[in-house]
Motif scaffolding. Structure first.
Motif, PDB file in Angstrom:
ATOM      1  N   THR A 262       0.830  -1.202   0.000  1.00  0.00           N
ATOM      2  CA  THR A 262       0.000   0.000   0.000  1.00  0.00           C
ATOM      3  C   THR A 262       0.866   1.255   0.000  1.00  0.00           C
ATOM      4  OG1 THR A 262      -0.152  -0.178   2.410  1.00  0.00           O
ATOM      5  CG2 THR A 262      -1.950  -1.127   1.124  1.00  0.00           C
ATOM      6  N   ALA A 263       0.226   2.399  -0.283  1.00  0.00           N
ATOM      7  CA  ALA A 263       0.947   3.654  -0.465  1.00  0.00           C
ATOM      8  C   ALA A 263       1.814   4.015   0.736  1.00  0.00           C
ATOM      9  CB  ALA A 263      -0.046   4.777  -0.764  1.00  0.00           C
ATOM     10  N   GLU A 264       1.330   3.749   1.961  1.00  0.00           N
ATOM     11  CA  GLU A 264       2.101   4.112   3.148  1.00  0.00           C
ATOM     12  C   GLU A 264       3.344   3.245   3.327  1.00  0.00           C
ATOM     13  OE1 GLU A 264      -1.461   1.621   4.663  1.00  0.00           O
ATOM     14  OE2 GLU A 264      -1.044   3.163   3.157  1.00  0.00           O
ATOM     15  N   ASN A 265       3.413   2.125   2.563  1.00  0.00           N
ATOM     16  CA  ASN A 265       4.581   1.250   2.630  1.00  0.00           C
ATOM     17  C   ASN A 265       5.482   1.389   1.409  1.00  0.00           C
ATOM     18  OD1 ASN A 265       3.991  -0.052   5.141  1.00  0.00           O
ATOM     19  ND2 ASN A 265       2.370  -1.202   4.108  1.00  0.00           N
ATOM     20  N   ILE A 266       5.275   2.462   0.646  1.00  0.00           N
ATOM     21  CA  ILE A 266       6.126   2.770  -0.511  1.00  0.00           C
ATOM     22  C   ILE A 266       6.930   4.025  -0.167  1.00  0.00           C
ATOM     23  CG2 ILE A 266       6.195   3.335  -2.970  1.00  0.00           C
ATOM     24  CD1 ILE A 266       3.478   1.947  -3.246  1.00  0.00           C
ATOM     25  N   ARG A 267       8.247   3.942  -0.220  1.00  0.00           N
ATOM     26  CA  ARG A 267       9.082   5.067   0.197  1.00  0.00           C
ATOM     27  C   ARG A 267       8.871   6.293  -0.686  1.00  0.00           C
ATOM     28  NH1 ARG A 267      12.687   1.278  -1.901  1.00  0.00           N
ATOM     29  NH2 ARG A 267      14.076   1.948  -3.597  1.00  0.00           N
ATOM     30  N   GLY A 268       9.117   7.443  -0.099  1.00  0.00           N
ATOM     31  CA  GLY A 268       8.847   8.709  -0.766  1.00  0.00           C
ATOM     32  C   GLY A 268       9.629   8.953  -2.039  1.00  0.00           C
ATOM     33  N   GLU A 269      10.660   8.178  -2.246  1.00  0.00           N
ATOM     34  CA  GLU A 269      11.460   8.313  -3.474  1.00  0.00           C
ATOM     35  C   GLU A 269      10.616   8.061  -4.719  1.00  0.00           C
ATOM     36  OE1 GLU A 269      14.846   5.614  -5.777  1.00  0.00           O
ATOM     37  OE2 GLU A 269      14.652   5.479  -3.587  1.00  0.00           O
TER      38      GLU A 269
ATOM     39  N   MET B 252       9.323  -7.132 -12.321  1.00  0.00           N
ATOM     40  CA  MET B 252       9.686  -8.018 -11.222  1.00  0.00           C
ATOM     41  C   MET B 252      10.307  -7.163 -10.132  1.00  0.00           C
ATOM     42  SD  MET B 252       8.825 -11.139 -11.944  1.00  0.00           S
ATOM     43  CE  MET B 252       9.740 -11.992 -10.649  1.00  0.00           C
ATOM     44  N   ILE B 253       9.740  -7.238  -8.920  1.00  0.00           N
ATOM     45  CA  ILE B 253      10.232  -6.398  -7.833  1.00  0.00           C
ATOM     46  C   ILE B 253      10.707  -7.243  -6.655  1.00  0.00           C
ATOM     47  CG2 ILE B 253       8.704  -4.498  -8.481  1.00  0.00           C
ATOM     48  CD1 ILE B 253       7.009  -5.193  -5.997  1.00  0.00           C
ATOM     49  N   ARG B 254      11.550  -6.620  -5.852  1.00  0.00           N
ATOM     50  CA  ARG B 254      12.026  -7.215  -4.597  1.00  0.00           C
ATOM     51  C   ARG B 254      11.477  -6.362  -3.462  1.00  0.00           C
ATOM     52  NH1 ARG B 254      17.566  -7.387  -5.609  1.00  0.00           N
ATOM     53  NH2 ARG B 254      17.204  -9.381  -6.661  1.00  0.00           N
ATOM     54  N   PHE B 255      10.819  -7.007  -2.490  1.00  0.00           N
ATOM     55  CA  PHE B 255      10.184  -6.257  -1.411  1.00  0.00           C
ATOM     56  C   PHE B 255      10.329  -7.001  -0.091  1.00  0.00           C
ATOM     57  CE2 PHE B 255       7.042  -9.137  -3.107  1.00  0.00           C
ATOM     58  CZ  PHE B 255       6.341  -9.600  -2.000  1.00  0.00           C
ATOM     59  N   LEU B 256      10.097  -6.293   1.007  1.00  0.00           N
ATOM     60  CA  LEU B 256      10.178  -6.879   2.335  1.00  0.00           C
ATOM     61  C   LEU B 256       8.802  -7.353   2.805  1.00  0.00           C
ATOM     62  CD1 LEU B 256      12.590  -4.480   4.262  1.00  0.00           C
ATOM     63  CD2 LEU B 256      12.990  -6.891   3.765  1.00  0.00           C
TER      64      LEU B 256
ATOM     65  N   ILE C  94       1.485  -8.985   3.078  1.00  0.00           N
ATOM     66  CA  ILE C  94       1.557  -7.522   3.132  1.00  0.00           C
ATOM     67  C   ILE C  94       3.028  -7.172   2.999  1.00  0.00           C
ATOM     68  CG2 ILE C  94       1.096  -5.435   4.456  1.00  0.00           C
ATOM     69  CD1 ILE C  94      -1.409  -6.900   3.621  1.00  0.00           C
ATOM     70  N   GLY C  95       3.356  -6.367   1.989  1.00  0.00           N
ATOM     71  CA  GLY C  95       4.754  -6.063   1.707  1.00  0.00           C
ATOM     72  C   GLY C  95       5.113  -4.613   1.913  1.00  0.00           C
ATOM     73  N   SER C  96       6.412  -4.323   1.746  1.00  0.00           N
ATOM     74  CA  SER C  96       6.921  -2.973   1.941  1.00  0.00           C
ATOM     75  C   SER C  96       8.044  -2.668   0.959  1.00  0.00           C
ATOM     76  CB  SER C  96       7.443  -2.821   3.375  1.00  0.00           C
ATOM     77  OG  SER C  96       8.163  -1.610   3.533  1.00  0.00           O
ATOM     78  N   LEU C  97       8.036  -1.423   0.467  1.00  0.00           N
ATOM     79  CA  LEU C  97       9.124  -0.906  -0.383  1.00  0.00           C
ATOM     80  C   LEU C  97       9.800   0.279   0.302  1.00  0.00           C
ATOM     81  CD1 LEU C  97       7.472  -1.004  -3.935  1.00  0.00           C
ATOM     82  CD2 LEU C  97       9.329  -2.457  -3.103  1.00  0.00           C
ATOM     83  N   ILE C  98       9.786   0.289   1.627  1.00  0.00           N
ATOM     84  CA  ILE C  98      10.398   1.383   2.370  1.00  0.00           C
ATOM     85  C   ILE C  98      11.924   1.308   2.299  1.00  0.00           C
ATOM     86  CG2 ILE C  98      10.690   2.414   4.654  1.00  0.00           C
ATOM     87  CD1 ILE C  98       7.998   3.001   3.454  1.00  0.00           C
ATOM     88  N   SER C  99      12.470   0.106   2.407  1.00  0.00           N
ATOM     89  CA  SER C  99      13.925  -0.067   2.426  1.00  0.00           C
ATOM     90  C   SER C  99      14.553   0.299   1.085  1.00  0.00           C
ATOM     91  CB  SER C  99      14.268  -1.515   2.771  1.00  0.00           C
ATOM     92  OG  SER C  99      15.660  -1.732   2.697  1.00  0.00           O
ATOM     93  N   ALA C 100      15.777   0.841   1.145  1.00  0.00           N
ATOM     94  CA  ALA C 100      16.478   1.274  -0.068  1.00  0.00           C
ATOM     95  C   ALA C 100      16.864   0.108  -0.971  1.00  0.00           C
ATOM     96  CB  ALA C 100      17.729   2.070   0.310  1.00  0.00           C
ATOM     97  N   HIS C 101      16.985  -1.109  -0.428  1.00  0.00           N
ATOM     98  CA  HIS C 101      17.376  -2.251  -1.264  1.00  0.00           C
ATOM     99  C   HIS C 101      16.162  -3.015  -1.780  1.00  0.00           C
ATOM    100  CE1 HIS C 101      17.183  -3.731   2.892  1.00  0.00           C
ATOM    101  NE2 HIS C 101      16.875  -4.908   2.408  1.00  0.00           N
ATOM    102  N   THR C 102      15.019  -2.329  -1.894  1.00  0.00           N
ATOM    103  CA  THR C 102      13.831  -2.908  -2.504  1.00  0.00           C
ATOM    104  C   THR C 102      13.454  -2.087  -3.741  1.00  0.00           C
ATOM    105  OG1 THR C 102      12.377  -1.563  -1.090  1.00  0.00           O
ATOM    106  CG2 THR C 102      12.964  -3.768  -0.297  1.00  0.00           C
TER     107      THR C 102
END
Length: 227
Positions: A112-119, A146-150, A162-170
């Motif tokens: 979801t949007a809140e788990n996608i980093r502001g970048e 194809m994405i990598r997520f936490l 439920i995933g996250s793209l907050i981390s820089a290595h995702t």
């Protein structure tokens, strides 16, 4: 990808006497019914198996229904995502509020949007929806990427993540891997430049010729790989 593991299992399977004519087929059918379901005993979702029947003779159980038991040894491929594990999947749907992903072709995930980093900034290009990085123009996430997520959480009953793209290595796997290769090439180039400067200060009497120094570097790399 994390979350995948192989386990050796010693099992006992109980079959009805009506299945005694074709025991091997019955065992495979029973194990097949466990595929792509979360199993508490295995602590994961069974993806594949390789089984070997240990018993030559089955043991008949007493009771109203005389089932017989067989001991099995199986190699199991399990999927058991835990929080903070890195998973990979394909984007199948995207909107301003969320990114929907399929993992291993059967498990669904949502970011979801809140788990996608502001970048990342949501926008449309030629009617195509996508998330584009404000820091790196080539880092784009769209349907088919194809994405990598936490992992944040995993619903075992419906196999939903439920995933996250907050981390820089995702993010986009293609971009992440390419960026990593570029960083590695830059590090190697910097190291070679420092090596040349270091060699330039050496004298012939110290026996540090370019050839012998290069050989030493190659041998060191081989030892690190084997260890």
């Amino acid at each position: 990808m994390e979350g995948l593991s192989v386990a050796d299992a010693n099992l006992v399977m109980y079959l009805h006497p009506s299945k005694s004519r074709n025991v091997s087929q019955s065992i495979l059918r029973e194990l097949g019914s466990l595929l792509f379901k979360f199993n508490e005993t295995f602590d994961g979702v069974l993806l594949a198996y390789d089984v070997n029947i240990l018993d030559k003779q089955a043991k008949i159980l007493s009771g109203v229904h005389p089932y017989f038991g067989l001991r099995l040894k199986a190699n199991l491929l399990l999927f058991s995502p835990k929080p903070d594990m890195l998973l990979e999947g394909k984007v199948v749907k995207l909107s301003q509020e969320s990114i929907h992903v399929i993992v291993l072709g059967f498990s669904s995930a949502i970011i979801t949007a809140e788990n996608i980093r502001g970048e990342f900034k949501y926008r449309t290009k030629d009617t195509e929806e996508l998330f584009a990085s404000k820091s790196h123009k080539r880092h784009v996430i769209k349907v088919g990427t194809m994405i990598r997520f936490l992992v944040k959480s995993f619903d075992e009953e419906i196999l939903h993540i439920i995933g996250s793209l907050i981390s820089a290595h995702t993010g986009s796997i293609r971009w992440l891997d390419r960026h990593l290769e570029e960083d590695s090439e830059f590090d190697r180039s910097s190291m070679k430049s420092r090596d040349r400067e270091w060699l330039g200060d050496k004298t012939v009497d110290e026996g540090a010729t370019p050839m012998s120094y290069d050989n030493h570097i190659k041998m060191s790399k081989k030892r690190r790989i084997t260890e």
